[in-house]
Design an enzyme around this catalytic site. Structure first.
Site, PDB file in Angstrom:
ATOM      1  N   ASN A  15      48.407  23.740  85.429  1.00 39.72           N
ATOM      2  CA  ASN A  15      48.861  24.034  84.064  1.00 39.72           C
ATOM      3  C   ASN A  15      49.581  22.829  83.416  1.00 39.72           C
ATOM      4  OD1 ASN A  15      50.431  24.992  81.869  1.00 39.72           O
ATOM      5  ND2 ASN A  15      50.330  27.074  82.685  1.00 39.72           N
ATOM      6  N   GLU A  42      46.095  31.842  94.763  1.00 38.17           N
ATOM      7  CA  GLU A  42      47.243  32.756  94.748  1.00 38.17           C
ATOM      8  C   GLU A  42      46.840  34.026  95.476  1.00 38.17           C
ATOM      9  OE1 GLU A  42      49.121  33.343  90.977  1.00 38.17           O
ATOM     10  OE2 GLU A  42      49.005  31.208  90.457  1.00 38.17           O
ATOM     11  N   ASP A  70      55.832  29.459  90.528  1.00 43.16           N
ATOM     12  CA  ASP A  70      55.041  30.570  90.024  1.00 43.16           C
ATOM     13  C   ASP A  70      55.906  31.327  89.026  1.00 43.16           C
ATOM     14  OD1 ASP A  70      52.334  31.669  90.420  1.00 43.16           O
ATOM     15  OD2 ASP A  70      53.436  33.530  90.728  1.00 43.16           O
ATOM     16  N   PHE A 144      52.507  27.542  75.474  1.00 42.60           N
ATOM     17  CA  PHE A 144      51.267  27.953  76.135  1.00 42.60           C
ATOM     18  C   PHE A 144      51.449  29.388  76.616  1.00 42.60           C
ATOM     19  CE2 PHE A 144      54.061  26.251  79.344  1.00 42.60           C
ATOM     20  CZ  PHE A 144      53.905  27.116  80.425  1.00 42.60           C
ATOM     21  N   GLY A 145      50.372  29.928  77.160  1.00 45.58           N
ATOM     22  CA  GLY A 145      50.443  31.261  77.771  1.00 45.58           C
ATOM     23  C   GLY A 145      50.996  32.310  76.818  1.00 45.58           C
ATOM     24  N   TYR A 146      52.036  32.999  77.264  1.00 51.81           N
ATOM     25  CA  TYR A 146      52.615  34.105  76.498  1.00 51.81           C
ATOM     26  C   TYR A 146      53.647  33.639  75.452  1.00 51.81           C
ATOM     27  CZ  TYR A 146      50.600  37.205  80.066  1.00 51.81           C
ATOM     28  OH  TYR A 146      49.726  37.888  80.888  1.00 51.81           O
ATOM     29  N   HIS A 172      63.182  30.224  81.389  1.00 47.72           N
ATOM     30  CA  HIS A 172      63.125  30.573  82.810  1.00 47.72           C
ATOM     31  C   HIS A 172      62.816  29.353  83.655  1.00 47.72           C
ATOM     32  CE1 HIS A 172      59.479  30.739  80.579  1.00 47.72           C
ATOM     33  NE2 HIS A 172      58.712  30.778  81.648  1.00 47.72           N
ATOM     34  N   ARG A 173      61.788  28.579  83.215  1.00 45.67           N
ATOM     35  CA  ARG A 173      61.389  27.398  83.991  1.00 45.67           C
ATOM     36  C   ARG A 173      62.500  26.351  83.986  1.00 45.67           C
ATOM     37  NH1 ARG A 173      57.107  27.101  81.959  1.00 45.67           N
ATOM     38  NH2 ARG A 173      56.164  28.248  83.679  1.00 45.67           N
TER      39      ARG A 173
HETATM   40  P1  ITT Z   1      49.747  27.226  88.411  1.00 43.39           P
HETATM   41  O1  ITT Z   1      48.582  26.345  88.736  1.00 43.39           O
HETATM   42  O2  ITT Z   1      51.061  26.493  88.453  1.00 43.39           O
HETATM   43  O3  ITT Z   1      49.766  28.525  89.183  1.00 43.39           O
HETATM   44  P2  ITT Z   1      49.285  29.022  86.156  1.00 43.39           P
HETATM   45  O4  ITT Z   1      49.094  28.800  84.684  1.00 43.39           O
HETATM   46  O5  ITT Z   1      48.242  29.787  86.910  1.00 43.39           O
HETATM   47  O6  ITT Z   1      49.565  27.599  86.846  1.00 43.39           O
HETATM   48  P3  ITT Z   1      51.317  31.067  86.781  1.00 43.39           P
HETATM   49  O7  ITT Z   1      50.412  31.849  87.651  1.00 43.39           O
HETATM   50  O8  ITT Z   1      52.689  30.763  87.286  1.00 43.39           O
HETATM   51  O9  ITT Z   1      50.700  29.680  86.360  1.00 43.39           O
HETATM   52  O10 ITT Z   1      51.495  31.719  85.343  1.00 43.39           O
HETATM   53  C1  ITT Z   1      51.292  33.063  85.082  1.00 43.39           C
HETATM   54  C2  ITT Z   1      50.909  33.239  83.650  1.00 43.39           C
HETATM   55  O11 ITT Z   1      52.087  33.201  82.859  1.00 43.39           O
HETATM   56  C3  ITT Z   1      49.942  32.217  83.084  1.00 43.39           C
HETATM   57  O12 ITT Z   1      49.046  32.874  82.201  1.00 43.39           O
HETATM   58  C4  ITT Z   1      50.839  31.284  82.307  1.00 43.39           C
HETATM   59  O13 ITT Z   1      50.160  30.715  81.205  1.00 43.39           O
HETATM   60  C5  ITT Z   1      51.955  32.229  81.859  1.00 43.39           C
HETATM   61  N1  ITT Z   1      53.216  31.503  81.746  1.00 43.39           N
HETATM   62  C6  ITT Z   1      53.864  30.855  82.743  1.00 43.39           C
HETATM   63  N2  ITT Z   1      54.952  30.236  82.269  1.00 43.39           N
HETATM   64  C7  ITT Z   1      54.984  30.509  80.937  1.00 43.39           C
HETATM   65  C8  ITT Z   1      55.833  30.135  79.889  1.00 43.39           C
HETATM   66  O14 ITT Z   1      56.856  29.321  80.093  1.00 43.39           O
HETATM   67  N3  ITT Z   1      55.556  30.562  78.673  1.00 43.39           N
HETATM   68  C9  ITT Z   1      54.510  31.377  78.423  1.00 43.39           C
HETATM   69  N4  ITT Z   1      53.631  31.766  79.359  1.00 43.39           N
HETATM   70  C10 ITT Z   1      53.871  31.329  80.611  1.00 43.39           C
END
Ligand code: ITT
Length: 191
Positions: A15, A42, A70, A144-146, A172-173
């Site tokens: 990521n 995972e 994670d 990114f993500g959520y 959190h991170r």
């Molecule tokens: P890894 O290779 O590090 O596992 P990943 O993107 O698969 O990368 P996770 O399983 O830890 O990472 O993430 C779970 C989900 O939560 C994934 O869809 C991320 O995009 C999202 N996520 C993690 N951290 C986030 C953040 O800070 N803000 C928004 N979404 C987040």
């Protein structure tokens, strides 16, 4: 006398958003982050800590200090869902079903990160959380993500609506990775 901080750590993750945040948070500790882009398997696990232990076992081939983490989004009114399934859920379903379910439920949510450091056979883990709520619709283009649907407590904007550095003040991170920075600053410097 305080030891000089070890200067580099390898962060293993698929990521790029995480890699940017980890590098920004560790920079003030004098620690340079080398990002190794790799998808780590995972396992079906019931906690982030369990996933982190599996990730740490999978990076034994990486030399020097290695960092993995994670993260997940936990929604108490959905019994903690998507939690450890956050990545899978987002990839398959996107935001739609969650926003629909939350129209009739409590919108409180929190992000949690568990970070793991490996150096040879030694490992250490650290965690961080940020609490908030789920927006009624996605807002913002950053992060990114959520991030477009998460509003931290006390904020009006989602994480995706603020500059990256602002997310790093409370995320959190950032909270978990600052503990990593403090730990590395206390440990013996690179040889
Ligand atoms: P890894 O290779 O590090 O596992 P990943 O993107 O698969 O990368 P996770 O399983 O830890 O990472 O993430 C779970 C989900 O939560 C994934 O869809 C991320 O995009 C999202 N996520 C993690 N951290 C986030 C953040 O800070 N803000 C928004 N979404 C987040």
């Amino acid at each position: 006398m305080v030891n000089a901080a070890p200067r580099t750590i390898t962060f293993v993750s698929r990521n790029p958003g995480k890699a940017r945040e980890v590098a920004a948070v560790l920079a003030p500790f004098g620690i340079r982050v080398r990002w190794r882009r790799r998808e780590l398997a995972e396992p079906q696990a019931s906690s982030l800590a369990e996933v982190v232990r599996a990730k740490l076992a999978a990076v034994q081939d990486v030399p020097g200090r290695v960092l993995v983490e994670d993260s997940g989004l936990f929604i108490p009114s959905l019994h903690g869902f998507p939690g450890v399934y956050s990545a899978h859920f987002l990839e398959v379903w996107g935001f739609g079903p969650m926003l629909e379910l939350l129209q009739r439920r409590e919108r409180r949510a929190y992000f949690r990160t568990v970070a793991g450091v490996r150096h040879g056979r030694r490992i250490a883990t650290f965690s961080g959380e940020v609490h908030g709520s789920i927006a009624s619709r996605p807002r913002g283009r950053g992060g990114f993500g959520y991030d477009p649907i998460f509003i931290p407590t006390g904020w009006k904007q989602t994480f995706a609506e603020v500059p990256a550095a602002e997310k790093d003040t409370i995320s959190h991170r950032a909270r978990a990775i600052r503990k990593v920075g403090e730990f590395l600053a206390r440990s013996r410097p690179d040889r």
